[in-house]
Design a protein around this motif. Structure first.
Motif, mmCIF file in Angstrom:
data_model
loop_
_atom_site.group_PDB
_atom_site.id
_atom_site.type_symbol
_atom_site.label_atom_id
_atom_site.label_comp_id
_atom_site.label_asym_id
_atom_site.label_seq_id
_atom_site.Cartn_x
_atom_site.Cartn_y
_atom_site.Cartn_z
ATOM 1 N N LEU A 1 0.830 -1.205 0.000
ATOM 2 C CA LEU A 1 0.000 0.000 0.000
ATOM 3 C C LEU A 1 0.859 1.248 0.000
ATOM 4 N N GLU A 2 1.810 1.321 0.918
ATOM 5 C CA GLU A 2 2.643 2.512 1.029
ATOM 6 C C GLU A 2 3.489 2.723 -0.218
ATOM 7 N N ASN A 3 3.937 1.640 -0.840
ATOM 8 C CA ASN A 3 4.806 1.787 -2.002
ATOM 9 C C ASN A 3 4.060 2.294 -3.237
ATOM 10 N N TYR A 4 2.889 1.730 -3.544
ATOM 11 C CA TYR A 4 2.225 2.242 -4.750
ATOM 12 C C TYR A 4 1.648 3.633 -4.518
ATOM 13 N N GLN A 5 1.277 3.946 -3.286
ATOM 14 C CA GLN A 5 0.854 5.318 -3.008
ATOM 15 C C GLN A 5 2.034 6.286 -3.129
ATOM 16 N N LEU A 6 3.206 5.857 -2.678
ATOM 17 C CA LEU A 6 4.395 6.684 -2.837
ATOM 18 C C LEU A 6 4.686 6.959 -4.314
ATOM 19 N N ASP A 7 4.542 5.956 -5.172
ATOM 20 C CA ASP A 7 4.791 6.157 -6.603
ATOM 21 C C ASP A 7 3.891 7.248 -7.168
ATOM 22 N N ALA A 8 2.634 7.256 -6.778
ATOM 23 C CA ALA A 8 1.703 8.280 -7.265
ATOM 24 C C ALA A 8 2.064 9.653 -6.712
ATOM 25 N N GLU A 9 2.356 9.719 -5.422
ATOM 26 C CA GLU A 9 2.708 11.000 -4.801
ATOM 27 C C GLU A 9 3.985 11.568 -5.407
ATOM 28 N N TYR A 10 4.960 10.699 -5.603
ATOM 29 C CA TYR A 10 6.231 11.110 -6.186
ATOM 30 C C TYR A 10 6.034 11.632 -7.609
ATOM 31 N N THR A 11 5.177 10.967 -8.382
ATOM 32 C CA THR A 11 4.902 11.413 -9.749
ATOM 33 C C THR A 11 4.294 12.804 -9.756
ATOM 34 N N ILE A 12 3.352 13.047 -8.869
ATOM 35 C CA ILE A 12 2.737 14.377 -8.781
ATOM 36 C C ILE A 12 3.775 15.416 -8.386
ATOM 37 N N ALA A 13 4.574 15.094 -7.365
ATOM 38 C CA ALA A 13 5.573 16.058 -6.896
ATOM 39 C C ALA A 13 6.631 16.339 -7.954
ATOM 40 N N ARG A 14 6.998 15.328 -8.719
ATOM 41 C CA ARG A 14 8.087 15.469 -9.687
ATOM 42 C C ARG A 14 7.631 16.120 -11.000
ATOM 43 N N LEU A 15 6.399 15.840 -11.402
ATOM 44 C CA LEU A 15 5.958 16.263 -12.730
ATOM 45 C C LEU A 15 4.920 17.384 -12.748
ATOM 46 N N LEU A 16 4.243 17.627 -11.622
ATOM 47 C CA LEU A 16 3.134 18.574 -11.651
ATOM 48 C C LEU A 16 3.338 19.833 -10.823
ATOM 49 N N LEU A 17 4.301 19.851 -9.927
ATOM 50 C CA LEU A 17 4.537 21.075 -9.157
ATOM 51 C C LEU A 17 5.102 22.167 -10.064
ATOM 52 N N PRO A 18 4.744 23.413 -9.822
ATOM 53 C CA PRO A 18 5.323 24.514 -10.607
ATOM 54 C C PRO A 18 6.847 24.517 -10.506
ATOM 55 N N GLU A 19 7.481 24.879 -11.587
ATOM 56 C CA GLU A 19 8.946 24.899 -11.609
ATOM 57 C C GLU A 19 9.477 25.807 -10.501
ATOM 58 N N GLY A 20 10.417 25.296 -9.755
ATOM 59 C CA GLY A 20 11.019 26.066 -8.676
ATOM 60 C C GLY A 20 10.360 25.882 -7.326
ATOM 61 N N GLN A 21 9.184 25.256 -7.290
ATOM 62 C CA GLN A 21 8.519 25.033 -6.005
ATOM 63 C C GLN A 21 9.162 23.867 -5.277
ATOM 64 N N GLU A 22 9.439 24.064 -4.016
ATOM 65 C CA GLU A 22 10.046 23.019 -3.197
ATOM 66 C C GLU A 22 9.045 21.884 -3.013
ATOM 67 N N PRO A 23 9.433 20.655 -3.337
ATOM 68 C CA PRO A 23 8.491 19.544 -3.166
ATOM 69 C C PRO A 23 8.250 19.267 -1.684
ATOM 70 N N PRO A 24 7.065 18.785 -1.329
ATOM 71 C CA PRO A 24 6.772 18.487 0.076
ATOM 72 C C PRO A 24 7.434 17.189 0.504
ATOM 73 N N GLU A 25 7.489 16.991 1.797
ATOM 74 C CA GLU A 25 7.969 15.713 2.317
ATOM 75 C C GLU A 25 6.949 14.634 1.989
ATOM 76 N N LEU A 26 7.411 13.555 1.401
ATOM 77 C CA LEU A 26 6.508 12.471 1.029
ATOM 78 C C LEU A 26 6.504 11.343 2.040
ATOM 79 N N VAL A 27 7.557 11.202 2.805
ATOM 80 C CA VAL A 27 7.646 10.157 3.832
ATOM 81 C C VAL A 27 8.203 10.797 5.101
#
Length: 455
Positions: free
Chosen positions: A167-193
């Motif tokens: 559960l934690e791993n596939y949810q992490l993959d989705a969260e990481y994808t959002i943080a890596r590909l969808l955050l505005p350029e230059g925005q600090e990504p949030p803590e995921l774990v």
């Protein structure tokens, strides 16, 4: 593009989905009287039991899902009343109230102790069954694994049977994808774990949800949301909607977005905080994950490829970016603790019937595929049956579907054979024959769970 539900980080919509209580059938108006028993276990967990005046000799011990550690003894009030009317005694514990909501350290122990406590008051049951819902479905699978001589069979409802680390791993993959590909350029990504507080979990959820909301406005953003949804094993069928056609990629993405708009990331981050508290650290990782290979195994891969092509995006480039940046490692001790407390599928000691909706947003139906493979690898496939209901949402079963499944399990325990009672056709006939609130059992085979780790 149709207007969808506005995003909100409050959990109201998801809480409603989790605690769905279907209307009580009119036939239950004459439910027989039942005695309410209560008690407290050694670790402070409380338990409750309802025993009808005319007890049929069967005790059902119910394992509740993720949430406040309050004792419950049925998945809904409608089911409770119907089962009491049929003569079943119902029991269930809160689990240890002194720890996190992910109470897997104590849950199975407390459920077995509840059986002992109730038996001491009402006498030895003719037979005892476990029943579990959502996170409680994982607890229930553990009871079925370890319960030889203590329970006779088990019924799982929308169970989180792939376990806490998957559960934690596939949810992490989705969260990481959002943080890596969808955050505005230059925005600090949030803590995921490593989410030490609920405030940190809420902040991460807010940041990720805002990114998804903004991305939905463009074709490029929608393609990347679909990629994150694929890694999340998120169904492409949302409440109140007609299931999209198999190749209606845009509508599938719209309905996946509806889950994000309803606050699913808030629920995920709340769960991560409680799981990390329970296992003593972060039990998920993505270092070494090949995201191109991960997507290739997803049932949603054709949708993602089509949306990327339509948006003029380079899918290979995005997947390479995800793979190159994957650097999150797990706490080995937390992984070991999660394996000990929060896993199932190592085998079965008693018959288990699992039932799942085909479009479950919180516990994807693909978890059943993962669990079934593990049970068969352990050599216990003959004890397991899995059945599916054509409905959207988490644990959205009718009373009739639940009771029919219980009767099928009883047949297996009484006769030593499944015969055909757990087939879709037989379950559908049995459920509709109850004259309660309808049923939608169908033949179905889940896709593989998209998780990309061997555990």
């Amino acid at each position: 593009m149709r207007t969808r539900t506005r995003p909100r980080t409050a959990l109201a919509a998801l809480a409603l989905t989790m605690s769905l209580t279907l209307a009580v059938p009119a036939a239950q108006a004459d439910t027989q009287a039942a005695a309410r028993l209560t008690g407290t276990l050694a670790d402070g967990a409380t338990w409750i039991a309802d025993v009808p005046d005319t007890w049929n000799g069967t005790l059902l011990v119910f394992s509740h899902g993720f949430g406040p550690t309050n004792a419950r003894n049925a998945p809904s009030e409608a089911v409770r009343l119907e089962l009491l009317a049929q003569g079943y005694a119902l029991a269930g514990s809160s689990y240890d109230p002194n720890g996190p909501w992910w109470a897997l350290e104590s849950a199975a122990r407390d459920q077995f102790a509840t059986i002992d406590a109730v038996t001491a008051k009402i006498g030895t049951p003719r037979r005892t069954f476990g029943v579990g819902q959502s996170m409680g479905g994982l607890v229930n699978a553990q009871l079925a694994r370890d319960g030889a001589g203590r329970i006779d069979g088990a019924l799982g409802l929308c169970g989180l049977v792939a376990g806490g680390t998957d559960l934690e791993n596939y949810q992490l993959d989705a969260e990481y994808t959002i943080a890596r590909l969808l955050l505005p350029e230059g925005q600090e990504p949030p803590e995921l774990v490593g989410l030490d507080t609920m405030a940190e979990a809420a902040a991460t959820a807010d940041t990720l949800t805002a990114a998804v909301t903004a991305a939905q406005a463009t074709a490029q953003g929608r393609a990347r949301i679909a990629l994150a949804a694929a890694f999340l094993n998120l169904p492409a069928w949302a409440p109140g909607e007609t299931a999209p056609a198999p190749t209606d990629w845009a509508e599938q993405q719209e309905q996946q977005y509806a889950w994000f708009a309803q606050g699913i990331l808030s629920f995920i981050e709340t769960g991560r905080h409680h799981i990390e508290r329970s296992v003593g650290g972060n039990n998920s990782w993505n270092r070494g994950v090949d995201y191109a290979r991960l997507l290739a195994g997803s049932t949603h891969a054709p949708q993602v490829r089509a949306l990327y092509k339509s948006a003029g995006l380079d899918l290979r480039s995005d997947l390479a970016k995800l793979t190159a940046g994957a650097s999150i490692t797990a706490d080995p001790e937390a992984v070991r603790t999660a394996e000990r407390t929060s896993s199932a599928g190592q085998g079965l000691a008693v018959p288990l019937l699992n039932v799942h909706t085909v479009a479950d947003n919180l516990v994807p139906v693909e978890q059943e595929r993962r669990f079934g493979e593990r049970i068969r690898a352990a050599g216990d496939g003959a004890l397991l049956r899995q059945a599916y209901v054509e409905r959207v949402g988490h644990c959205t079963f009718t009373t009739a579907e639940t009771v029919a499944a219980l009767h099928a399990l009883e047949h297996r325990v009484d006769t030593g054979r499944w015969d055909q009672v757990a087939t879709p056709a037989a379950l559908q006939r049995a459920a509709t024959g109850l004259g309660l609130d309808g049923a939608a059992y169908i033949p179905y085979r889940p896709a593989p769970l998209t998780v990309g780790r061997d555990r």
